[in-house]
Design a protein around this motif. Structure first.
Motif, mmCIF file in Angstrom:
data_model
loop_
_atom_site.group_PDB
_atom_site.id
_atom_site.type_symbol
_atom_site.label_atom_id
_atom_site.label_comp_id
_atom_site.label_asym_id
_atom_site.label_seq_id
_atom_site.Cartn_x
_atom_site.Cartn_y
_atom_site.Cartn_z
ATOM 1 N N ILE A 167 0.601 -15.337 6.466
ATOM 2 C CA ILE A 167 1.377 -14.984 7.652
ATOM 3 C C ILE A 167 0.387 -14.636 8.765
ATOM 4 O O ILE A 167 -0.289 -13.603 8.715
ATOM 5 N N ASP A 191 -3.862 -1.678 -2.168
ATOM 6 C CA ASP A 191 -4.402 -1.984 -0.839
ATOM 7 C C ASP A 191 -5.063 -3.363 -0.920
ATOM 8 O O ASP A 191 -6.019 -3.542 -1.677
ATOM 9 N N VAL A 192 -4.569 -4.320 -0.140
ATOM 10 C CA VAL A 192 -5.123 -5.687 -0.242
ATOM 11 C C VAL A 192 -6.587 -5.767 0.187
ATOM 12 O O VAL A 192 -7.269 -6.751 -0.110
ATOM 13 N N MET A 209 7.134 -2.853 12.262
ATOM 14 C CA MET A 209 5.895 -3.065 13.012
ATOM 15 C C MET A 209 6.214 -3.324 14.481
ATOM 16 O O MET A 209 5.617 -2.734 15.381
ATOM 17 N N ILE A 236 0.829 -1.210 0.000
ATOM 18 C CA ILE A 236 0.000 0.000 0.000
ATOM 19 C C ILE A 236 0.866 1.265 0.000
ATOM 20 O O ILE A 236 0.423 2.329 -0.437
HETATM 21 N N1 LIG Z 1 7.062 -8.282 13.337
HETATM 22 C C1 LIG Z 1 6.473 -9.114 14.174
HETATM 23 O O1 LIG Z 1 6.881 -9.213 15.335
HETATM 24 C C2 LIG Z 1 5.318 -9.976 13.726
HETATM 25 C C3 LIG Z 1 4.856 -10.951 14.607
HETATM 26 C C4 LIG Z 1 3.789 -11.752 14.233
HETATM 27 C C5 LIG Z 1 3.205 -11.567 12.990
HETATM 28 N N2 LIG Z 1 3.667 -10.606 12.138
HETATM 29 C C6 LIG Z 1 2.995 -10.472 10.852
HETATM 30 O O2 LIG Z 1 3.954 -10.501 9.806
HETATM 31 C C7 LIG Z 1 3.488 -9.719 8.705
HETATM 32 C C8 LIG Z 1 4.563 -8.728 8.292
HETATM 33 O O3 LIG Z 1 4.859 -7.923 9.413
HETATM 34 P P1 LIG Z 1 6.132 -6.973 9.519
HETATM 35 O O4 LIG Z 1 6.574 -7.032 10.925
HETATM 36 O O5 LIG Z 1 7.088 -7.224 8.425
HETATM 37 O O6 LIG Z 1 5.366 -5.565 9.349
HETATM 38 P P2 LIG Z 1 5.744 -4.206 8.655
HETATM 39 O O7 LIG Z 1 4.771 -3.225 9.174
HETATM 40 O O8 LIG Z 1 7.203 -3.922 8.766
HETATM 41 O O9 LIG Z 1 5.407 -4.546 7.122
HETATM 42 C C9 LIG Z 1 4.085 -4.744 6.704
HETATM 43 C C10 LIG Z 1 3.958 -4.250 5.286
HETATM 44 O O10 LIG Z 1 2.576 -4.414 4.904
HETATM 45 C C11 LIG Z 1 2.179 -3.244 4.221
HETATM 46 N N3 LIG Z 1 0.730 -3.093 4.311
HETATM 47 C C12 LIG Z 1 0.006 -2.713 5.392
HETATM 48 N N4 LIG Z 1 -1.287 -2.638 5.072
HETATM 49 C C13 LIG Z 1 -1.395 -2.969 3.767
HETATM 50 C C14 LIG Z 1 -2.484 -3.067 2.863
HETATM 51 N N5 LIG Z 1 -3.734 -2.770 3.245
HETATM 52 N N6 LIG Z 1 -2.247 -3.455 1.584
HETATM 53 C C15 LIG Z 1 -0.977 -3.727 1.179
HETATM 54 N N7 LIG Z 1 0.087 -3.640 1.989
HETATM 55 C C16 LIG Z 1 -0.110 -3.274 3.278
HETATM 56 C C17 LIG Z 1 2.927 -2.123 4.917
HETATM 57 O O11 LIG Z 1 2.980 -0.934 4.116
HETATM 58 C C18 LIG Z 1 4.284 -2.755 5.156
HETATM 59 O O12 LIG Z 1 5.176 -2.527 4.082
HETATM 60 C C19 LIG Z 1 2.188 -9.038 9.180
HETATM 61 O O13 LIG Z 1 1.085 -9.757 8.686
HETATM 62 C C20 LIG Z 1 2.283 -9.146 10.686
HETATM 63 O O14 LIG Z 1 1.014 -9.144 11.291
HETATM 64 C C21 LIG Z 1 4.718 -9.797 12.488
#
Ligand SMILES: NC(=O)c1ccc[n+]([C@@H]2O[C@H](COP(=O)([O-])OP(=O)(O)OC[C@H]3O[C@@H](n4cnc5c(N)ncnc54)[C@H](O)[C@@H]3O)[C@@H](O)[C@H]2O)c1
Length: 262
Positions: free
Chosen positions: A139, A62-63, A191, A38
């Protein structure tokens, strides 16, 4: 490699974090990779830094927007003509007590974390089915496997996604499409930096048997395995990649500390 013999992966939320690490892993293994996010500017920057215009496609999208997802998949079909792997990684975290979780926050978290993967999976099926199958990895999160504070929206969205994973695995097996989940424990991404205070970080270290956060690349390895032919008989599973966090249950950090220090 001709366009039709090169395998193709789509990774959502690929502008940074776990998604970008997954995209790099696919690229290093010879895949064509569509990176969807997004954040259009960040995505353009990340894709340009990959330096592989021959094998990458940036999709600002946007997904949670059904029309935008349809347009993104049309673009993948035009550019690559096939799809072998879909990684539903895009997600948003709103950590707040129930009474401070607005209706708008609830709706947005469910829309991105659960409806997004539903829309992308539906759009992926025709492309995968055409070539005899494929793999989808969702994920999820440890927050979707067990309850915690502040996560009524986030945890519920991820629990829903874990069930959608099983549902799709059962329904799509007949098309040769395997569907699995990866449930990360805490991983040091933007995040996590936004929602984990120093005190929370210390608590996680105590609660996690391997005593540290996960690395983006460690998540990417697990995702890639589940998408690869090495996992050809694995479907409908959610693999926790979490340093033992889920297995430890209640934990008793004092006892673990005593073991470490003793
Ligand atoms: N980092 C953690 O500790 C953790 C733990 C458990 C689960 N997760 C899951 O792993 C996945 C990735 O997390 P991350 O830590 O890399 O997060 P992050 O926030 O660094 O990256 C997430 C990416 O998703 C994009 N995004 C957000 N909303 C969107 C939308 N509506 N459409 C398209 N893109 C969108 C963001 O712009 C970002 O680039 C997520 O699903 C998160 O819930 C992360």
């Amino acid at each position: 490699m001709s366009a039709s013999s090169q395998k193709v992966a789509l990774v959502t939320g690929a502008a940074r974090g776990i998604g970008l690490a997954v995209a790099k892993h696919f690229l290093a293994d010879g895949f064509g990779v569509a990176l969807l996010d997004i954040e259009g500017d960040l995505l353009a920057k990340s894709v340009s830094e990959l330096g592989r215009p021959d094998s990458t496609l940036a999709l600002p999208c946007d997904v949670a927007d059904a029309n935008a997802v349809a347009a993104a998949f049309a673009e993948i079909e035009r550019r690559f003509g096939r799809l072998d792997a879909l990684v539903n990684n895009a997600g948003v975290a709103v950590f707040a007590p129930l009474m401070e979780t607005s209706n708008a926050d609830w709706s947005r978290v469910l829309a991105v974390n659960l409806t997004g993967p539903f829309l992308c999976a539906k759009a992926a099926v025709p492309l995968m089915r055409n070539r005899g199958g494929g793999a989808i990895v969702n994920i999820t999160s440890i927050s979707g496997l067990r309850a915690s504070t502040l996560r009524s929206a986030y945890g519920t969205s991820k629990a829903g996604l874990a069930h959608l994973t099983k549902q799709l695995a059962v329904e799509l097996a007949e098309f040769g499409i395997r569907v699995n989940g990866v449930a990360p424990g805490p991983v040091d991404t933007a995040m996590a930096k936004a929602v984990h205070s120093p005190a929370i970080r210390a608590d996680y270290h105590d609660a996690i048997p391997l005593n540290r956060y996960g690395l983006e690349e460690e998540l990417a390895e697990a995702v890639f395995f589940l998408c690869s032919d090495r996992a050809s008989y694995v479907t409908g599973q959610v693999l926790a990649v979490d340093g033992g966090f889920d297995a430890a249950g209640i934990g008793l950090p004092t006892l673990r500390g005593a073991r470490r220090n003793g």
